[in-house]
Design an enzyme around this catalytic site. Structure first.
Site, PDB file in Angstrom:
ATOM      1  CG  ASP A 115     -11.330   4.226   1.164  1.00  0.00           C
ATOM      2  OD1 ASP A 115     -11.642   4.711   2.346  1.00  0.00           O
ATOM      3  OD2 ASP A 115     -11.972   4.734   0.150  1.00  0.00           O
ATOM      4  CD  GLU A 116      -4.304   0.681  -1.418  1.00  0.00           C
ATOM      5  OE1 GLU A 116      -4.408   0.347  -2.828  1.00  0.00           O
ATOM      6  OE2 GLU A 116      -3.134   0.789  -1.003  1.00  0.00           O
ATOM      7  CG  LEU A 117      -3.663   1.983   6.952  1.00  0.00           C
ATOM      8  CD1 LEU A 117      -2.566   1.276   6.560  1.00  0.00           C
ATOM      9  CD2 LEU A 117      -3.260   3.587   7.455  1.00  0.00           C
ATOM     10  CB  SER A 173      -0.880   0.111   1.168  1.00  0.00           C
ATOM     11  OG  SER A 173      -1.809   1.105   1.206  1.00  0.00           O
ATOM     12  CB  ILE A 182      -4.312  -3.276   5.282  1.00  0.00           C
ATOM     13  CG1 ILE A 182      -3.940  -3.378   3.864  1.00  0.00           C
ATOM     14  CG2 ILE A 182      -3.141  -3.983   5.999  1.00  0.00           C
ATOM     15  CD1 ILE A 182      -2.890  -2.244   3.474  1.00  0.00           C
TER      16      ILE A 182
END
Length: 640
Positions: free
Chosen positions: A85-87, A18, A90
């Site tokens: 949003d990825e974080l 990321s 995750i």
């Protein structure tokens, strides 16, 4: 879609990165990807996914199908709602699936990320404009969690290349926390590897050689392969040299310099992944590897000279290299200056019972009513793992009465030899499977399964089902590359059984000893009893056979003449007037000395023809009657 895939346990990627592309993609991240690739680490790459304001479903799926997520926090990471949003996703995956999360702080201080302050905080506040309180809070919490994970900080490194190298190694180590399923049935696996890892000191840059020492059948090779499986992703160059026993035996009248060159050539070809390498001096390994970090495992060493040829001294290898040697002889290790030696001891009684039970009952504990019998069997097997597996498999599904009969038989015949223990498994086979066992021990060990089935297709042996039976009883196993593999102790047992068929070699079913084969071929004393010859000519020097060498062996079906270890020009010479070979199913003749096969040779039953390094120019002279004009298409022919 993502949840469906993750719930099925599919892990398509080792690493999901990321990151904020403009900050790191073309520099730092591209170099990190290269290091990952060199270690065999598969990384998700998102170049073809169009970025927008919300995270795409395919990214959610990629996160959930990765074993490790690396969060590369840079100055403008928080300027992207996509990254935030990825974080969040995750950390959901970390909570739901236990995914490993690692952090890299690239030109940004962890405290700025944790508290969303400074330039990092300014970028974050701008991204939060117009977002709901729930969204802003979830992003903030995710950043705080990420900052609390101890990671590499670029400002602490003077050399970015060294940081990238360490990160790649750390990821490899994280990935290797998941044990390979290949060794799930290995009792004591984790303890062995933990002790070996302490000897290896992987964090050290010095070149280390360590030994793995113990008796035959104790599991040294299995432990070495498990170690290779665990460590190989940490090394770009690695090589497992298996079954080195006998590789440098003395040769009558043959200079062994060529054998040493060949052995070095084998190692370099494997480790550099280059076929047909040609080396001309014994300094080649140092010349190629002295600046390379390598992992080399030398398995089943039985001669100090093998180590002198393959790993003479640490200066032959680059910083951080590890050389691992397995042997039955501790003195070889000590003579070579290897002081870090792991002794593979016999398992405890508790472990021995577990090994036995896994083979006999397919469970780790002793079933009710079998406690006393299982303890006696374990003791009589001397707690030798190979013996426990073979005897346990032979008794699988049997009644207590059968166990008691076998127990008295083992007890009555035991004279200290491992073969007596292993023979229990052979004796409990059907006649057909006993015959198949002997075929493998004498001719077909380490051969491709389908080739063996094809060659034996005209026999009364049910080869496919027989192989399954032998595997179930731990007498053979199938390798990753579909080769039949029989442990050398079991091969030795099979050959001993054949040896006891007659005091005269020419009256036995199979011939495997080079000196006895030389005698049979030169004195022409072979009989119709012989169906297979496996002749290693490595150590025979010059031998000439009689013109009627094969006349008496009318039932010979498998003829394999080869050099296990290349050396010198010593060959098997055959006279020009030798014109007969039996109706063979298998003809494997390396360094065949004539330009054609014997005139009376009838090939209609032949299923495999393999003649590398031969002088042959045509298969035979004269006229042959063919059953099929396309016969040769079915054969496996190699000439050099």
């Amino acid at each position: 879609m993502a949840s469906s895939s993750s719930s099925s346990g599919i892990m398509r990627y080792h690493v999901f990165p990321s990151f904020h592309g403009p900050d790191v993609r073309r520099g730092f991240l591209s170099h990190l990807h290269d290091h990952f690739a060199s270690k065999g680490i598969t990384t998700f790459k998102d170049q073809e996914i169009e970025r927008g304001h919300t995270i795409k479903p395919e990214l959610v799926q990629a996160i959930r199908e990765s074993r490790v997520s690396i969060v590369l926090l840079s100055k403008k990471y928080a300027s992207s709602s996509w990254c935030l949003d990825e974080l969040v996703e995750i950390f959901k995956c970390k909570e739901d699936q236990g995914q490993i999360v690692m952090t890299i702080f690239y030109d940004v201080d962890p405290s700025s990320v944790r508290k969303q302050k400074g330039d990092f905080g300014t970028a974050f506040m701008k991204t939060c404009e117009g977002k709901s309180e729930e969204t802003k809070q979830s992003w903030s919490n995710a950043l705080t969690h990420a900052a609390n994970i101890e990671g590499e900080h670029s400002l602490n490194w003077a050399n970015e290349a060294d940081m990238i190298k360490k990160i790649a190694t750390d990821v490899s180590n994280k990935l290797n926390l998941t044990p390979s399923k290949d060794f799930d049935g290995m009792v004591g696996h984790e303890a062995h590897l933990a002790k070996l890892n302490s000897l290896l000191c992987l964090e050290s840059d010095e070149v280390k050689m360590i030994g793995i020492w113990g008796p035959a059948g104790i599991g040294k090779s299995t432990i070495a392969r498990a170690l290779d499986n665990q460590l190989s992703s940490n090394f770009q160059l690695k090589c497992f040299m298996g079954n080195l026993k006998g590789s440098l035996k003395s040769r009558m009248g043959v200079d062994d310099h060529d054998s040493k060159l060949w052995l070095q050539n084998q190692l370099l070809s494997k480790i550099l992944n280059q076929e047909n390498m040609k080396i001309r001096h014994l300094g080649a390994i140092k010349e190629w590897l002295q600046y390379q970090r390598v992992l080399i495992i030398l398995d089943d060493v039985d001669d100090l000279e093998q180590l002198e040829v393959l790993a003479k001294e640490p200066s032959w290898f680059g910083s951080g290299s590890r050389i691992i040697v397995t042997t039955e002889d501790k003195k070889i290790l000590e003579a070579h200056g290897i002081n870090d030696i792991y002794h593979v001891d016999f398992p405890s009684m508790e472990e021995a019972l577990e090994i036995l039970c896994l083979s006999a009952f397919k469970q780790s504990s002793v079933p009710d009513g079998f406690e006393e019998l299982a303890n006696k069997v374990a003791k009589l097997c001397g707690k030798l793992p190979l013996g426990l597996c073979v005897v346990g498999s032979s008794l699988r599904g049997q009644s207590k009465h059968v166990w008691e009969l076998q127990l008295s038989r083992i007890d009555g015949s035991l004279d200290g030899k491992v073969e007596d223990i292993l023979k229990v498994g052979y004796d409990r086979l059907s006649k057909k499977n006993q015959s198949l066992f002997l075929h493998i021990a004498c001719v077909f060990n380490n051969e491709v399964v389908d080739n063996v089935i094809s060659v034996l297709s005209d026999s009364n042996l049910d080869v496919r089902n027989g192989l399954e039976t032998l595997a179930d009883k731990s007498l053979v196993h199938k390798s990753t590359y579909d080769h039949i593999v029989m442990h050398h102790l079991l091969q030795q047992l099979g050959r001993q059984i054949v040896h006891e068929q007659s005091d005269e070699p020419g009256k036995r079913q199979f011939l495997t000893e080079a000196d006895e084969i030389c005698d049979v071929l030169t004195t022409e004393t072979g009989t119709g009893s012989v169906i297979g010859i496996s002749f290693d000519t490595s150590n025979i020097g010059e031998v000439s056979v009689g013109k009627g060498a094969f006349e008496g062996m009318r039932n010979l079906r498998f003829l394999r003449i080869f050099r296990r270890w290349f050396g010198g020009e010593g060959t098997l010479q055959i006279p020009e007037d030798l014109d007969y070979l039996p109706l063979l199913r298998l003809l494997h003749w390396e360094f065949y000395p004539r330009t054609s096969l014997p005139r009376r040779f009838q090939p209609e039953r032949l299923m495999e023809l393999h003649m590398p390094y031969s002088k042959i120019k045509k298969l035979w002279g004269g006229i042959q009657v063919w059953y099929s004009i396309f016969f040769l298409v079915l054969l496996m022919i190699q000439f050099k």
